[in-house]
Motif scaffolding. Structure first.
Motif, PDB file in Angstrom:
ATOM      1  N   SER A 158       1.153  -0.866   0.253  1.00 52.82           N
ATOM      2  CA  SER A 158       0.367  -0.025  -0.143  1.00 52.82           C
ATOM      3  C   SER A 158       0.387   1.153   0.002  1.00 52.82           C
ATOM      4  CB  SER A 158      -1.120   0.273   0.784  1.00 52.82           C
ATOM      5  OG  SER A 158      -1.573   1.154   1.283  1.00 52.82           O
ATOM      6  N   GLY A 159       0.527   1.839  -1.474  1.00 48.52           N
ATOM      7  CA  GLY A 159       1.425   2.878  -1.308  1.00 48.52           C
ATOM      8  C   GLY A 159       2.739   2.923  -1.945  1.00 48.52           C
ATOM      9  N   ILE A 160       3.790   3.356  -0.884  1.00 51.60           N
ATOM     10  CA  ILE A 160       5.174   3.865  -2.373  1.00 51.60           C
ATOM     11  C   ILE A 160       5.937   2.924  -1.945  1.00 51.60           C
ATOM     12  CG2 ILE A 160       7.299   5.465  -1.611  1.00 51.60           C
ATOM     13  CD1 ILE A 160       5.643   7.768  -1.331  1.00 51.60           C
ATOM     14  N   GLN A 161       6.903   2.175  -2.839  1.00 52.66           N
ATOM     15  CA  GLN A 161       8.002   1.855  -2.922  1.00 52.66           C
ATOM     16  C   GLN A 161       8.917   2.598  -3.307  1.00 52.66           C
ATOM     17  OE1 GLN A 161       8.942   0.274  -5.503  1.00 52.66           O
ATOM     18  NE2 GLN A 161       7.636   1.435  -6.863  1.00 52.66           N
TER      19      GLN A 161
ATOM     20  N   LYS B 168      -6.253   6.563  -3.142  1.00 53.67           N
ATOM     21  CA  LYS B 168      -5.862   7.327  -4.390  1.00 53.67           C
ATOM     22  C   LYS B 168      -4.703   8.093  -4.479  1.00 53.67           C
ATOM     23  CE  LYS B 168     -10.793   8.134  -2.678  1.00 53.67           C
ATOM     24  NZ  LYS B 168     -11.710   8.751  -1.803  1.00 53.67           N
ATOM     25  N   SER B 169      -3.930   7.905  -3.366  1.00 53.48           N
ATOM     26  CA  SER B 169      -2.656   8.953  -3.609  1.00 53.48           C
ATOM     27  C   SER B 169      -1.534   8.331  -2.693  1.00 53.48           C
ATOM     28  CB  SER B 169      -2.580  10.311  -3.091  1.00 53.48           C
ATOM     29  OG  SER B 169      -2.827  10.587  -1.784  1.00 53.48           O
ATOM     30  N   SER B 170      -0.473   8.525  -3.120  1.00 57.22           N
ATOM     31  CA  SER B 170       0.492   8.542  -1.755  1.00 57.22           C
ATOM     32  C   SER B 170       0.781   9.070  -0.209  1.00 57.22           C
ATOM     33  CB  SER B 170       1.851   8.418  -2.340  1.00 57.22           C
ATOM     34  OG  SER B 170       2.492   9.088  -2.655  1.00 57.22           O
ATOM     35  N   ARG B 171      -0.736   9.300  -0.617  1.00 55.61           N
ATOM     36  CA  ARG B 171      -0.112  11.483   1.311  1.00 55.61           C
ATOM     37  C   ARG B 171      -0.744   9.740   2.193  1.00 55.61           C
ATOM     38  NH1 ARG B 171       2.252  15.835   0.453  1.00 55.61           N
ATOM     39  NH2 ARG B 171       1.796  16.464  -1.886  1.00 55.61           N
TER      40      ARG B 171
ATOM     41  N   PHE C 265       2.616 -10.334   3.901  1.00 56.50           N
ATOM     42  CA  PHE C 265       3.351  -9.219   4.377  1.00 56.50           C
ATOM     43  C   PHE C 265       3.094  -8.014   3.731  1.00 56.50           C
ATOM     44  CE2 PHE C 265       6.871  -7.304   2.019  1.00 56.50           C
ATOM     45  CZ  PHE C 265       7.224  -6.563   3.084  1.00 56.50           C
ATOM     46  N   LEU C 266       2.826  -6.771   4.797  1.00 57.60           N
ATOM     47  CA  LEU C 266       2.420  -5.540   4.434  1.00 57.60           C
ATOM     48  C   LEU C 266       2.951  -4.641   4.029  1.00 57.60           C
ATOM     49  CD1 LEU C 266       0.011  -3.631   3.070  1.00 57.60           C
ATOM     50  CD2 LEU C 266      -1.211  -3.523   5.373  1.00 57.60           C
ATOM     51  N   SER C 267       3.853  -3.938   3.095  1.00 57.06           N
ATOM     52  CA  SER C 267       4.098  -2.948   3.535  1.00 57.06           C
ATOM     53  C   SER C 267       3.708  -1.540   3.057  1.00 57.06           C
ATOM     54  CB  SER C 267       5.438  -3.250   2.035  1.00 57.06           C
ATOM     55  OG  SER C 267       6.629  -2.257   1.496  1.00 57.06           O
ATOM     56  N   CYS C 268       3.372  -0.474   3.722  1.00 53.57           N
ATOM     57  CA  CYS C 268       3.118   0.083   3.887  1.00 53.57           C
ATOM     58  C   CYS C 268       3.779   1.595   3.972  1.00 53.57           C
ATOM     59  CB  CYS C 268       2.137  -0.069   5.226  1.00 53.57           C
ATOM     60  SG  CYS C 268       0.704   1.845   4.914  1.00 53.57           S
ATOM     61  N   GLY C 269       4.329   2.232   2.925  1.00 56.03           N
ATOM     62  CA  GLY C 269       5.104   3.237   2.633  1.00 56.03           C
ATOM     63  C   GLY C 269       4.309   4.536   2.224  1.00 56.03           C
ATOM     64  N   PHE C 270       4.806   5.516   3.730  1.00 61.65           N
ATOM     65  CA  PHE C 270       3.840   6.345   3.377  1.00 61.65           C
ATOM     66  C   PHE C 270       5.423   8.252   3.004  1.00 61.65           C
ATOM     67  CE2 PHE C 270       2.592   4.358   6.539  1.00 61.65           C
ATOM     68  CZ  PHE C 270       1.371   5.097   6.681  1.00 61.65           C
ATOM     69  N   PHE C 271       3.998   9.010   1.717  1.00 58.28           N
ATOM     70  CA  PHE C 271       4.591   9.391   1.588  1.00 58.28           C
ATOM     71  C   PHE C 271       5.267  10.704   2.548  1.00 58.28           C
ATOM     72  CE2 PHE C 271       4.791  14.575  -0.165  1.00 58.28           C
ATOM     73  CZ  PHE C 271       5.640  14.661  -0.780  1.00 58.28           C
TER      74      PHE C 271
ATOM     75  N   ALA D 230       3.975  19.938  10.625  1.00 56.12           N
ATOM     76  CA  ALA D 230       2.814  19.601   9.913  1.00 56.12           C
ATOM     77  C   ALA D 230       2.425  18.577   9.377  1.00 56.12           C
ATOM     78  CB  ALA D 230       2.421  20.802   9.459  1.00 56.12           C
ATOM     79  N   SER D 231       4.184  17.576   8.627  1.00 62.49           N
ATOM     80  CA  SER D 231       3.898  16.932   7.972  1.00 62.49           C
ATOM     81  C   SER D 231       4.134  15.667   8.871  1.00 62.49           C
ATOM     82  CB  SER D 231       4.900  16.769   7.084  1.00 62.49           C
ATOM     83  OG  SER D 231       5.372  15.432   6.009  1.00 62.49           O
ATOM     84  N   ALA D 232       5.266  15.884  10.060  1.00 62.71           N
ATOM     85  CA  ALA D 232       4.859  14.400  10.726  1.00 62.71           C
ATOM     86  C   ALA D 232       3.753  14.065  11.617  1.00 62.71           C
ATOM     87  CB  ALA D 232       5.540  14.767  11.925  1.00 62.71           C
ATOM     88  N   ARG D 233       2.732  15.080  11.633  1.00 63.71           N
ATOM     89  CA  ARG D 233       1.422  14.851  12.404  1.00 63.71           C
ATOM     90  C   ARG D 233       1.164  14.037  11.505  1.00 63.71           C
ATOM     91  NH1 ARG D 233       0.519  18.585  16.273  1.00 63.71           N
ATOM     92  NH2 ARG D 233       1.541  19.732  15.770  1.00 63.71           N
ATOM     93  N   VAL D 234       0.762  14.748  10.364  1.00 61.86           N
ATOM     94  CA  VAL D 234       0.166  13.733   9.232  1.00 61.86           C
ATOM     95  C   VAL D 234       0.369  11.774   9.129  1.00 61.86           C
ATOM     96  CG1 VAL D 234      -0.744  13.243   6.845  1.00 61.86           C
ATOM     97  CG2 VAL D 234      -0.602  15.498   8.154  1.00 61.86           C
ATOM     98  N   LEU D 235       1.982  12.146   8.946  1.00 63.57           N
ATOM     99  CA  LEU D 235       2.348  11.166   9.060  1.00 63.57           C
ATOM    100  C   LEU D 235       1.700  10.014  10.642  1.00 63.57           C
ATOM    101  CD1 LEU D 235       4.614   8.549   8.262  1.00 63.57           C
ATOM    102  CD2 LEU D 235       6.357   9.383   9.410  1.00 63.57           C
ATOM    103  N   ASP D 236       2.482  10.940  11.459  1.00 63.49           N
ATOM    104  CA  ASP D 236       2.006   9.854  12.687  1.00 63.49           C
ATOM    105  C   ASP D 236       0.017   9.158  12.823  1.00 63.49           C
ATOM    106  OD1 ASP D 236       2.627   9.607  15.957  1.00 63.49           O
ATOM    107  OD2 ASP D 236       0.718  10.555  15.564  1.00 63.49           O
ATOM    108  N   ALA D 237      -0.039  10.496  12.327  1.00 63.07           N
ATOM    109  CA  ALA D 237      -2.269   9.924  12.336  1.00 63.07           C
ATOM    110  C   ALA D 237      -2.606   8.599  11.289  1.00 63.07           C
ATOM    111  CB  ALA D 237      -2.576  10.984  11.892  1.00 63.07           C
ATOM    112  N   SER D 238      -1.830   8.419  10.628  1.00 59.92           N
ATOM    113  CA  SER D 238      -2.006   8.148   9.193  1.00 59.92           C
ATOM    114  C   SER D 238      -0.726   6.447  10.148  1.00 59.92           C
ATOM    115  CB  SER D 238      -0.664   8.102   8.127  1.00 59.92           C
ATOM    116  OG  SER D 238      -1.530   9.117   7.848  1.00 59.92           O
TER     117      SER D 238
END
Length: 455
Positions: free
Chosen positions: A121-124, A144-147, A168-174, A213-221
């Motif tokens: 799911s998301g970025i590799q 829908k996006s890598s966000r 094995f689930l790889s979950c990559g965030f922008f 602000a970006s780290a806040r989005v990452l943390d919640a995700s």
């Protein structure tokens, strides 16, 4: 604009389904971010990440974890093959024409061969976008996006869908890659400190507020994915790995062979003894994750691995598994060949080639970079060889090569021995880019400048 995310909204993407975890199965959930380094709350930084703090209190946090390369694709390739970047072939960025020598050695391919369902799911960043199946992912989710919110929603849906086990689930965030979102009220730049290498100015504070602000989005995700794992009933049988590729995208950090570029967050929770809110001070490399996963999952370790399992640190009574580790840069946006070796006390860095000023295209554009450029960064000399005493200079800012010639000679020799043993192409001279590579001029200013495509 800020990117708010609600875990409730993410989890609404799929119904709550509770399954009974099978004790014979060890699932692997690999949560990875872009450009975060260790700049999160569990490592003592004033960057609020409450979900990651909670995760740290439930698992094991490694204080001295390092990537094998402070650049995107080489770092991820080393983690997911268990080999140094020059050994697995990933000497530069996948989206700029670089690739693995043998994709069958990717962790997803290997676990699939051992009976795992593999999903992304998301970025590799280990192959070009159109070639993802060659890495071994059986199920490529379609966020829908890598966000963060979109990636988390797709991953939550997978976890709540009664996936075949083991998986094995790889979950990559922008996140926390640039460009950052606009800081919100919680990220007031007046009360934020820029990262260590940078001066405290209005521009650098604003830049760091945007990182917050970006780290806040990452943390919640990431928190939303972890909550979905709990709701699925699979948490007890799932080894969760939370990490990033390299340091944050600020000057003297990302793409640098120092603690600011190579130091990464690494937290683990689940089977194998990764529990209890423990902290390890052992020196570890991300290349150690592949053999650790094999040990926890009960599958054979393939012969090509260069890392060492972390399990002796967790349940074997050992305080260390290695005396030193290595790092490397060959290509990023531009060619900048370097190799390094570090121990608990010393960090030795050697540059190859003749360029002795900063390779500016290898630093992402932003307000902090502009501050340095306005004050003459482009002309500042760069040492061809450097030795840092990590006890008295943990930020690696004072080269003591001349003061400790015997120490320098020891680490120089050990680095060269490792390069010979791993058949490092730099020993044969400048490394040519592969056909189709797209690179910036090392004497340029920005990665956004026109690139040269190599035949």
């Amino acid at each position: 604009m800020p990117c708010p995310i609600s875990r409730r909204q993410v989890l609404a993407a799929a119904p709550a389904i509770r399954t009974t975890a099978q004790s014979s199965h060890v699932n692997i959930l690999y949560l990875h971010s872009h450009d975060t380094g260790r700049c999160i709350q569990p490592y003592g930084y004033a960057v609020p990440t409450p979900q990651l703090q909670k995760f740290a209190s439930e698992g094991v946090l490694f204080r001295h974890a390092f990537d094998a390369a402070p650049t995107c694709s080489p770092s991820r390739a080393a983690l997911l093959t268990g080999m140094a970047p020059h050994s697995c072939g990933m000497l530069g960025l996948a989206h700029r024409g670089f690739s693995l020598n043998d994709p069958s050695r990717h962790l997803a391919n290997y676990l699939r061969s051992q009976g795992y369902l593999t999903a992304l799911s998301g970025i590799q960043h280990e192959t070009a976008a159109g070639r993802v199946p060659e890495l071994g992912y059986e199920n490529v989710l379609k966020p829908k996006s890598s966000r963060g919110p979109d990636v988390a929603g797709a991953a939550a849906g997978f976890l709540l869908s009664r996936p075949k086990q083991p998986f094995f689930l790889s979950c990559g965030f922008f996140e926390t890659h640039r460009e950052f979102p606009v800081p919100g009220p919680q990220d007031d730049p007046r009360y934020i400190l820029p990262p260590a290498p940078l001066p405290d100015t209005p521009e650098t504070r604003q830049d760091m507020a945007a990182f917050h602000a970006s780290a806040r989005v990452l943390d919640a995700s990431m928190g939303a994915v972890l909550e979905a794992l709990e709701r699925s009933g699979l948490a007890a049988s799932t080894l969760v790995i939370v990490t990033t590729d390299h340091g944050i995208a600020f000057p003297d950090m990302k793409c640098n062979l120092n603690v600011h570029g190579m130091g990464v967050m690494l937290m683990m929770r689940g089977p194998g003894g990764f529990a209890g809110g423990r902290v390890s001070d052992a020196l570890v490399s991300q290349m150690d994750l592949f053999p650790t996963i094999c040990d926890v999952a009960g599958v054979p370790k393939p012969a090509w691995l260069q890392g060492r399992s972390l399990l002796p640190l967790i349940r074997g009574g050992k305080n260390e598994i290695r005396d030193w580790l290595t790092g490397e840069v060959t290509f990023h946006a531009a060619y900048e060949p370097q190799r390094s070796i570090r121990s608990r006390r010393w960090s030795y860095v050697r540059r190859f080639g003749s360029k002795r000023t900063p390779v500016l295209p290898n630093c992402d554009d932003g307000p902090s970079k502009s501050v340095w450029l306005e004050h003459g960064w482009r002309q500042r000399p760069v040492d061809g060889e450097a030795l840092y005493d990590l006890i008295f200079d943990p930020s690696e800012s004072r080269n003591v090569l001349a003061q400790y010639p015997e120490e320098a000679e020891y680490w120089r020799g050990l680095l060269e021995q490792w390069m010979r043993e791993t058949n490092d192409p730099l020993l044969r001279g400048d490394v040519p880019p592969p056909p189709g590579a797209r690179l910036n001029d090392p004497d340029g200013l920005s990665p956004r400048e026109p690139v040269r495509e190599y035949d």
